[in-house]
Design a protein around this motif. Structure first.
Motif, PDB file in Angstrom:
ATOM      1  N   ALA A   1       0.839  -1.196   0.000  1.00  0.00           N
ATOM      2  CA  ALA A   1       0.000   0.000   0.000  1.00  0.00           C
ATOM      3  C   ALA A   1       0.875   1.248   0.000  1.00  0.00           C
TER       4      ALA A   1
ATOM      5  N   TRP B   1      -2.066   6.001   1.165  1.00  0.00           N
ATOM      6  CA  TRP B   1      -3.178   5.086   1.410  1.00  0.00           C
ATOM      7  C   TRP B   1      -3.100   4.500   2.820  1.00  0.00           C
TER       8      TRP B   1
ATOM      9  N   THR C   1      -6.110   5.021   5.466  1.00  0.00           N
ATOM     10  CA  THR C   1      -6.905   3.863   5.882  1.00  0.00           C
ATOM     11  C   THR C   1      -6.526   3.298   7.252  1.00  0.00           C
TER      12      THR C   1
END
Length: 231
Positions: free
Chosen positions: A132, A136, A140
């Motif tokens: 990732a 991101w 998240t």
């Protein structure tokens, strides 16, 4: 409230709410970025950045306001450029928002930084090992965990901006209806005979806002502790 407060008093309260809202809103993205940089990154000049962030807490507010006037005034290096673009900050409510945001920025950054440092870096590293991107991972993993801290920082910054006086009055003066915020109005009412009643009403509002901010920020801090303990 309009029956309880005079038009001048209500104008000061309304302007303070406006100034505090925009000061908090504009400072928040930068506050999150700076807090994350101080909490997670190691780079040359990190301690200098940390010192600059907290400098408004140490300097007399009048000094901060004067530095803002020198920098963002119409004759200042940044203010002169902005004036050519049709943007004037000195002696305007927008300047009051800038001054309030600068004074509130350290409280915001500190609250957010503490919440970031409470997040286990291994959670972020685990997400990164899965491929990732960093942005991101932050959106998240980190961001959901630090939302209470962001809320606490924003609330404290809003309350500080509502109560800012020294830097604001130095940078934008005390013009009724234009730059006269709640603290400036209290000061002005105390300078005239018979103004104690108006000052007392505005003081009551100031105390109420400050207490509400402290309670809300404490609730957010407890939410952080519970979330970290359950992680």
């Amino acid at each position: 409230m309009t029956d309880w407060l005079s038009p001048q008093e209500w104008a000061a309260v309304a302007l303070s709410l406006r100034v505090a809202f925009w000061a908090t809103l504009i400072a928040l993205p930068l506050g999150i970025f700076v807090a994350y940089a101080l909490a997670r990154w190691r780079f040359p000049g990190r301690q200098i950045l940390n010192g600059l962030v907290h400098l408004p807490l140490i300097l007399p507010p009048v000094v901060t306001g004067y530095l803002l006037l020198l920098t963002f005034g119409t004759q200042g290096p940044i203010g002169g450029v902005l004036q050519q673009a049709g943007i004037v900050l000195a002696f305007r409510w927008t300047g009051a928002a800038l001054a309030a945001g600068v004074m509130a920025f350290p409280l915001m950054v500190r609250a957010i930084r503490l919440s970031i440092e409470a997040v286990d870096p291994r959670l972020e590293e685990a997400a990164a090992t899965l491929g990732a991107p960093r942005a991101w991972v932050f959106a998240t993993v980190t961001l959901p965990l630090i939302l209470p801290g962001i809320l606490a920082g924003a609330i404290l910054a809003f309350a500080k901006a509502m109560g800012e006086f020294g830097a604001t009055i130095t940078f934008v003066s005390n013009i009724p209806g234009q730059t006269q915020t709640l603290p400036s109005a209290i000061y002005a009412f105390l300078q005239v005979p018979g103004g104690e009643g108006s000052a007392l009403r505005l003081v009551a509002i100031s105390v109420g806002v400050a207490m509400a901010a402290l309670v809300l920020s404490e609730l957010a801090a407890r939410r952080i502790a519970k979330r970290v303990a359950g992680a």
